[in-house]
Design an enzyme around this catalytic site. Structure first.
Site, PDB file in Angstrom:
ATOM      1  N   HIS A 170      52.950  -3.865  -3.728  1.00  0.00           N
ATOM      2  CA  HIS A 170      53.422  -4.308  -2.392  1.00  0.00           C
ATOM      3  C   HIS A 170      54.060  -5.805  -2.712  1.00  0.00           C
ATOM      4  O   HIS A 170      54.870  -6.047  -1.553  1.00  0.00           O
ATOM      5  CB  HIS A 170      52.009  -4.707  -1.504  1.00  0.00           C
ATOM      6  CG  HIS A 170      51.290  -3.417  -1.416  1.00  0.00           C
ATOM      7  ND1 HIS A 170      51.975  -2.328  -0.707  1.00  0.00           N
ATOM      8  CD2 HIS A 170      50.030  -3.328  -1.456  1.00  0.00           C
ATOM      9  CE1 HIS A 170      50.927  -1.516  -0.635  1.00  0.00           C
ATOM     10  NE2 HIS A 170      49.771  -1.858  -1.000  1.00  0.00           N
ATOM     11  N   ASP A 217      48.812   5.361  -5.536  1.00  0.00           N
ATOM     12  CA  ASP A 217      47.823   4.556  -4.497  1.00  0.00           C
ATOM     13  C   ASP A 217      48.017   5.365  -2.997  1.00  0.00           C
ATOM     14  O   ASP A 217      49.004   5.761  -2.548  1.00  0.00           O
ATOM     15  CB  ASP A 217      48.220   3.160  -4.671  1.00  0.00           C
ATOM     16  CG  ASP A 217      47.368   2.262  -3.996  1.00  0.00           C
ATOM     17  OD1 ASP A 217      46.769   1.427  -4.733  1.00  0.00           O
ATOM     18  OD2 ASP A 217      47.434   2.148  -2.607  1.00  0.00           O
ATOM     19  N   HIS A 262      48.136   3.607  -0.352  1.00  0.00           N
ATOM     20  CA  HIS A 262      49.191   2.682   0.270  1.00  0.00           C
ATOM     21  C   HIS A 262      50.555   3.174  -0.250  1.00  0.00           C
ATOM     22  O   HIS A 262      50.507   2.892  -1.452  1.00  0.00           O
ATOM     23  CB  HIS A 262      48.905   1.369   0.427  1.00  0.00           C
ATOM     24  CG  HIS A 262      47.440   1.050   1.025  1.00  0.00           C
ATOM     25  ND1 HIS A 262      46.507   0.962   0.309  1.00  0.00           N
ATOM     26  CD2 HIS A 262      47.110   1.262   2.282  1.00  0.00           C
ATOM     27  CE1 HIS A 262      45.237   0.596   0.961  1.00  0.00           C
ATOM     28  NE2 HIS A 262      45.881   0.731   2.231  1.00  0.00           N
ATOM     29  N   ASP A 312      42.508   4.197  -4.458  1.00  0.00           N
ATOM     30  CA  ASP A 312      41.883   4.260  -3.211  1.00  0.00           C
ATOM     31  C   ASP A 312      42.175   5.458  -2.113  1.00  0.00           C
ATOM     32  O   ASP A 312      41.796   5.478  -0.895  1.00  0.00           O
ATOM     33  CB  ASP A 312      42.420   3.046  -2.436  1.00  0.00           C
ATOM     34  CG  ASP A 312      43.734   2.523  -2.848  1.00  0.00           C
ATOM     35  OD1 ASP A 312      44.537   3.473  -3.336  1.00  0.00           O
ATOM     36  OD2 ASP A 312      44.380   1.659  -2.201  1.00  0.00           O
TER      37      ASP A 312
END
Length: 308
Positions: free
Chosen positions: A121, A158, A160, A242
């Site tokens: 990120h 991931d 996200h 996740d």
């Protein structure tokens, strides 16, 4: 032999009580990996400024240095914190990804980088989502600029969207960046229309509450054909766990078998196009048991491929 790259500095990056990106993540993962005694373990070096400046400007490194608290913890944004040793941990996380590239390109095979904080990120001049430095982007640029590769693929599974990696490599036509992620979900980026300056970005949104079968169809229909058309010389994985059904931060319903299937399929592509060379770098995963189980299964697949 599969190489496991870690560093004790990951245990010194302190976040507030109750924060999901916590020291216990690495502790749980390393306990789970301990029985895998055939792993070749090496310590992650710290990334140099030269390596980091391939994706981040000097102003970002200066801002991180200035933000280091002398004691306690400092909040950088809504989700991201620093303690006195956090930047050291982040440099070793990025350096571990670089070392994995060096090792795999020199010796073949694959490597797993188990460090924190995560990196996908972190944008050019912005910390975000627990991330300080763009670990996989730094590693990809190292493979290109130091080792002379011409095609590096990054697959980010991931839950996200890897907005930071996308931002850092938006203009890099030698990299194909692919992200599968739940949508809608924080950070709100990752639409299919986001294609990169050279058509070098592929975003594959997955609906909330979808399961591993939905993921498998998306990878078979979109991701694998894109990888095969690109024919990478090296495959880097942003390995977030996740998307597991037990994870508290999202609503995808993958199980450990789904991570095994995906790892096997990515290794198949790596064997066809890049001599089996895979660098996998830990990103998210916030339920400790799910993280330990899924990541260990992921590493076991990497080990199995090394024995073939």
């Amino acid at each position: 032999m599969t190489v496991l790259i870690t560093h004790p500095a990951s245990l010194n990056h302190v976040t507030p009580d109750g924060h999901p990106e916590r020291i216990a993540r690495i502790e749980a993962l390393m306990r789970a990996l301990e029985p895998l005694n055939t792993l070749d373990r090496i310590e992650a070096p710290a990334a140099t400024d030269e390596a980091l400046l391939r994706v981040h400007p000097q102003s970002h490194l200066d801002a991180l240095t200035a933000a280091i608290p002398s004691t306690g913890i400092a909040q950088l944004d809504a989700d991201t914190w620093m303690s006195p040793d956090s930047l050291t941990a982040a440099r070793h996380a990025a350096g571990g990804a670089i070392a994995a590239v060096d090792t795999v390109l020199a010796n073949g095979g694959n490597a797993f980088v188990a460090t924190r904080p995560p990196g996908h990120h972190a944008e050019k001049t912005r910390t975000m989502g627990f991330c300080l430095l763009g670990n996989v982007a730094v590693a990809a640029k190292h493979a290109l600029d130091v080792h002379g590769l011409t095609r590096v693929a990054i697959v980010d599974f991931d839950v996200h969207h890897g907005n930071g990696t996308q931002d850092l490599l938006w203009d890099e036509e030698r990299v194909l960046f692919i992200s599968s992620h739940q949508s809608p979900l924080w950070p709100g980026t990752g639409k299919p229309s986001e294609r990169g300056a050279h058509g070098n970005v592929l975003n594959v949104p997955l609906p909330p509450e979808s399961d591993g079968e939905t993921m498998r169809q998306a990878y078979e229909n979109k991701v694998f054909p894109a990888l095969e058309a690109f024919a990478p010389e090296l495959l880097i994985i942003s390995a977030g766990f996740d998307a597991h059904a037990d994870d508290p931060l999202a609503q995808l319903n993958w199980n450990t078998a789904d991570f095994v299937w995906l790892t096997q399929a990515l290794c198949d592509i790596a064997e066809r196009y890049c001599l089996g060379r895979v660098v996998s770098v830990l990103e998210g995963g916030y339920d400790l048991n799910a993280l330990a189980q899924a990541a260990t299964a992921h590493v076991k697949v990497l080990q199995e491929r090394e024995k073939r």
